[in-house]
Design an enzyme around this catalytic site. Structure first.
Site, short mmCIF file in Angstrom:
data_model
loop_
_atom_site.label_atom_id
_atom_site.label_comp_id
_atom_site.label_asym_id
_atom_site.label_seq_id
_atom_site.Cartn_x
_atom_site.Cartn_y
_atom_site.Cartn_z
N GLN B 223 0.82 -1.20 0.00
CA GLN B 223 0.00 0.00 0.00
C GLN B 223 0.86 1.26 0.00
OE1 GLN B 223 -2.77 -2.33 3.18
NE2 GLN B 223 -3.22 -0.14 3.05
N ARG B 373 -8.27 -1.10 8.39
CA ARG B 373 -9.34 -0.21 7.94
C ARG B 373 -9.77 0.75 9.04
NH1 ARG B 373 -13.85 -1.79 3.44
NH2 ARG B 373 -14.32 0.36 2.93
N CYS B 374 -8.78 1.32 9.69
CA CYS B 374 -9.09 2.35 10.69
C CYS B 374 -7.84 3.18 10.86
CB CYS B 374 -9.56 1.74 11.99
SG CYS B 374 -8.42 1.67 13.34
N GLU B 743 -12.85 4.37 6.12
CA GLU B 743 -12.74 3.58 7.34
C GLU B 743 -13.83 3.88 8.36
OE1 GLU B 743 -7.98 3.11 7.04
OE2 GLU B 743 -8.76 4.85 8.04
#
Lengths: 167, 792
Positions: B223, B373-374, B743
């Protein structure tokens, strides 16, 4: 020890030397160089490798390449024709039913068979029908919409709107 | 309805444009790492430890090397010769690439087998004989600090315990004072369990070192390709791999969710082997390896307290965290934030006293934990504050929606200084919750709940009104390994008015090829269809720290707007030259400059760009290109109001989500369709830990559900039909007023679901349920409160 086999994929013949233990998904991806079908697990749980074998959806990681000889194999690469995209491809695109795209080919192949057998499925039938395919990105809402849209398209019915709906 | 400034044809912000990237994915033409095939490529498989904690007595590779096609077996001792057996983690801890003497968790990499095919590499892996001397592992983080606990990281000089770090924020004394004098205090111990991102594509790479040109090309599931390039250069510069000789290519990524930020040992081994052999090395982990060895997420044990008045005013919160990091802290947080942005946990409420502290410990579990995802531990914080808010409402006898309305920070009070040091940029929490309540008919549901209870049926309504903090981040505070967390965009417009733009971020499904094009279309009026977006190749894209923590729109999205504005300034000069007027006489509308009061005298952006190459003013630099590195002045603070309705079967304890309404506020919306898609996906990743997912270990350190057979990623059947909407409160400091959103749903959904389930059975005396709330867990809790005794 290898065995010479010929696989018929999307109508084209691919002759290859494979070990008898080679999984069909590896033969499709590596020997036939059709990399649209993917591998997402090692327990036949995710469905990313789903293809059609003689019209039936199958997880190609559960089948040996040598078992698939003489059968008609269809993968995502064979969905579109000279006339254009298959309705399921249009359905996924217009309904934003994919994010990263990794599970998409398997899901579309599964949906093709689902609609073949049940041209007018309910939401519940769609959800159960694709429950062998995991998607980590979309939350499934739009995959359900895509399959509903494709159902309408394939039957020549009025097409549902593909604009997002908000509360 | 979102109002758009541009026509549908231009397709700027606010249009639900269909995605440009879809064409290749729906036709099987995506290019993921496992699709990369290079001449002479060898395959790598990894031998992993069956034990959670053991001495390695010997590794015998004889049988493996005897297999025709097995080329090499690499161990920690081999890497030690080059100083590559350990590597730094992003948190300045250290992690073994391959062990030389001790394994620290089950499934840890022990040796690598290189062979001419995938199957032969697996054969070789099975044939490597490793002799272990198992030791008793430390699995319980609470026991990790016991005096008799073995010191796991004896590699660290002078280490005498398993403590990693202590962190605290807020005013301890002031908070204690409020608690001492409060009418009401509620307190709850809760565990945010260890889970896994489980992107459907696992991790992998093809490392290709060319001995002639001395260049490394690294195709990998990352990523953050630029950051990885720098890390490789820092680790391997001493053997000649300097940064200009490294090209990291992050091709299509099959889901990231934070799991593809860290550097895993497999990548490093593949690079090392390619460097030594000159052959391209492919390593693709299988699903079980991915679940068992790659960075986990969460695993916070939180003791949460809230103090307030008896009429329901929140006055203070106090959180104490024990963080289980496994054998090394391999989190992927900004370096000054060991607990990530956990300090957002004072939530959406107006009060002035808070204190939070955390201690991290080593155990014999896999290392991590990543920000799944946060935006770095926000999920844990939001779970704590939203559970406590409900418990407090219950204690003071107030409706949880009413209590939230009474405690929200008011819209006119932004920017708002939180007691833990954040400056919330904007929000309208009342409007969001009201919209969610109206959409779901909240008051009607409360009536129905009473009626159903009278019939012995359980209906639960749960609310979560959260504030997120995303877009890391301002360079005075945010860096990873010292590199500041700005991000970049470079726009080149060709003579015919079509463009290519490149970014330091990397989409993993977020739709950047569409949304970035829309931002540029908004600013320049070039149709988004004619703007090509590229990311993920460090040889061509400008430097940036990548995509995670909902940072792409707040940072690179802003950079795109700023670079486009530089071009618009240039366009104005050219237009003035072409129209023979002064710049002050020109006005802009998307796609053209025209003369004030004489709109028929105009030049389109295409005409202007053409002139930049063919007829530019004297003294002006030719061409039409701009680059911008955007350093955000603040983070963005998206928010949401989620309401979940559950039905619980009073006999089987089966839990069914009847409805779930999510109202998000991410400021100005670039593409409503994509935002909604992000919310749908995030909500499903929110119901997952709330009801289904948890990585479970036994006392001996064995993982009990390390495959997709046992680890329940929700299917279409477990996922409800989500209903979503939005309010729009622009980020005042952001060039396009946007906030991150990807998120928010993962962060906001779990407490809404748990609050609903607790609400369904609250009248039976249940105050709290630990996630994942499974039917069996609920059954046991109902048994504990005597429910089944009463009914039988």
């Amino acid at each position: 020890m290898t065995k010479k086999i010929t696989l018929k994929i999307n109508g084209a013949e691919h002759t290859m030397e494979v070990e008898p233990r080679m999984l069909l998904i590896h033969a499709i991806r590596e020997n036939a160089s059709l990399t649209g079908s993917h591998i997402g697990c090692d327990t036949s749980s995710c469905g990313a490798c789903t293809v059609l074998i003689d019209g039936k959806s199958a997880k190609s990681c559960t089948i040996l390449a040598v078992q698939a000889q003489g059968k008609e194999i269809a993968t995502v690469e064979g969905l579109a024709t000279a006339e254009g995209l298959h309705p399921i491809q249009e359905g996924f695109h217009l309904n934003h039913a994919l994010h990263c795209g990794f599970c998409t080919p398997g899901l579309m192949m599964r949906a093709v068979e689902l609609l073949e057998k049940n041209p007018n499925p309910t939401e519940d039938e769609i959800r159960w029908g694709i429950s062998g395919n995991l998607c980590r990105c979309t939350g499934y809402n739009n995959i359900v919409s895509a399959i509903q849209w494709t159902s309408a398209k394939m039957q020549g019915k009025e097409l549902p709107s593909t604009e997002p709906k908000f509360v | 309805m979102i109002k758009c400034k541009t026509s549908k044809e231009i397709g700027g912000m606010g249009h639900s444009k269909k995605r440009k990237e879809d064409a290749r994915f729906i036709q099987g033409k995506g290019n993921y790492v496992d699709d990369v095939k290079l001449p002479g490529m060898l395959y790598m498989d990894i031998v992993r430890s069956p034990y959670a904690y053991a001495k390695i007595k010997s590794i015998d590779a004889t049988a493996a090397l005897a297999i025709p096609g097995v080329v090499a077996v690499v161990t920690g001792k081999d890497l030690e010769k080059y100083g590559l057996h350990w590597m730094p983690t992003l948190m300045s801890d250290t992690q073994m690439v391959l062990p030389t003497d001790t394994v620290m968790y089950q499934a840890q990499e022990v040796a690598a087998v290189i062979a001419t095919s995938r199957y032969l590499a697996r054969d070789g892996k099975e044939a490597v004989m490793v002799d272990y001397e198992p030791m008793k592992p430390v699995m319980d983080p609470f026991k990790a600090l016991d005096e008799d606990a073995p010191v796991l990281r004896s590699d660290q000089e002078g280490k005498t315990d398993n403590h990693i770090w202590h962190w605290e924020v807020g005013d301890k004394e002031k908070t204690a004072n409020v608690f001492d004098n409060a009418d009401v205090v509620v307190k709850q111990q809760m565990h945010i369990p260890r889970i896994h991102v489980a992107s459907i594509e696992t991790c992998g790479c093809v490392a290709s070192y060319d001995k002639v040109t001395n260049h490394l090309t690294m195709y990998m599931t990352t990523q953050a390709p630029h950051a990885i390039r720098t890390v490789i250069a820092l680790v391997a510069g001493h053997v000649g791999l300097t940064e200009e000789k490294i090209r990291v290519i992050s091709p299509d990524i099959g889901g990231g969710f934070g799991g593809k930020v860290p550097v895993y040992p497999g990548y490093v081994i593949a690079i090392a082997v390619s460097f030594l052999t000159g052959a391209p090395i492919k390593w693709i982990e299988d699903r079980s390896e991915n679940l068992q060895a790659d960075s986990f997420a969460r695993d916070y044990h939180i003791t949460a307290e809230m103090a307030g008045t008896k009429d329901g005013k929140i006055q203070a919160t106090r959180f104490k965290v024990l963080a289980d990091h496994g054998y090394t802290d391999a989190s992927a947080n900004p370096s000054k934030f060991p607990t990530g942005l956990f300090s957002i946990g004072t939530g959406s409420y107006d009060y002035g006293a808070a204190y939070m502290e955390a201690d991290a410990v080593y155990t014999n579990k896999p290392p991590g934990g990543v920000a799944y995802r946060c935006s770095f531990r926000v999920t844990e914080a939001v779970h704590a504050i939203e559970r406590m808010t409900d418990m407090f409402a219950k204690k003071v006898g107030k409706d949880p929606a009413q209590l939230r309305m009474e405690n929200f920070i008011k819209k006119e009070d932004f920017p708002w200084a939180s007691p833990t040091g954040w400056s919330y940029d904007s929000g309208d929490y009342h409007a969001g919750l009201q919209k969610a309540m109206d959409a779901i008919d909240y008051h009607g549901l409360r009536k129905e709940q009473i009626e159903m209870r009278a019939e012995g049926k359980f209906l639960g309504i749960g609310i979560s009104t959260f504030t997120e903090v995303v877009g890391a981040g301002p360079s005075q505070d945010f860096d990873i390994l010292g590199i500041k967390m700005f991000d970049s965009a470079e726009i080149r417009v060709h003579p015919t008015g079509k463009a290519i733009a490149r970014f330091g971020t990397k989409s993993q499904g977020q739709g950047h090829e569409t949304t970035y094009a829309q931002i540029i279309a908004e600013e320049l009026g070039i149709p988004m269809e004619h703007i090509q977006i590229e990311e993920g190749d460090t040889d061509t894209a400008p430097y940036g720290l990548g995509t995670y923590a909902s940072r792409s729109t707040p940072t690179a999205g802003a950079a795109a707007a700023m670079a486009a504005r530089k071009l618009r300034d240039k366009a104005k000069k050219i237009a003035a030259h072409l129209l023979e007027v002064s710049e002050q006489d020109l006005e802009w509308e998307p796609g053209k400059f025209f003369v004030k009061g004489a709109p028929e005298k105009s030049k389109t952006i295409q005409e202007i760009v053409f002139a930049a190459y063919t007829n530019h003013p004297e003294g002006m630099e030719g061409g039409f290109e701009a680059t911008h590195y955007y350093d955000p002045p603040n983070l963005t603070f998206p928010s949401g109001a989620y309401i979940c309705v559950v039905e619980v079967d009073a006999e089987t304890c089966d839990i069914k989500v009847r409805r779930f309404v999510a109202i998000d506020d991410c400021g100005n919306i670039i593409n409503p369709m994509i935002v909604q898609g992000q919310v749908h996906g995030g909500l499903t990743q929110g119901i997952a830990p709330a009801m289904y997912e948890e990585l479970i270990y036994d006392d001996s350190g064995n993982i009990l559900n390390g495959t997709f057979m046992d680890y329940l990623v929700p299917t279409a059947v477990e996922s409800p039909s989500w209903e979503t909407g939005h309010t729009v409160t622009p980020a005042p400091h952001h060039p396009i007023g946007a906030k991150g959103v990807g998120e928010s749903p993962t962060v906001g959904a779990p407490p809404a679901i748990v609050n609903a389930i607790v609400d369904a059975v609250a009248h039976l005396g249940i105050k709290h349920l630990e996630i994942p709330v499974t039917p069996f867990k609920l059954f046991k809790e109902l048994q504990n409160v005597g429910y089944f005794k009463k009914t039988t």
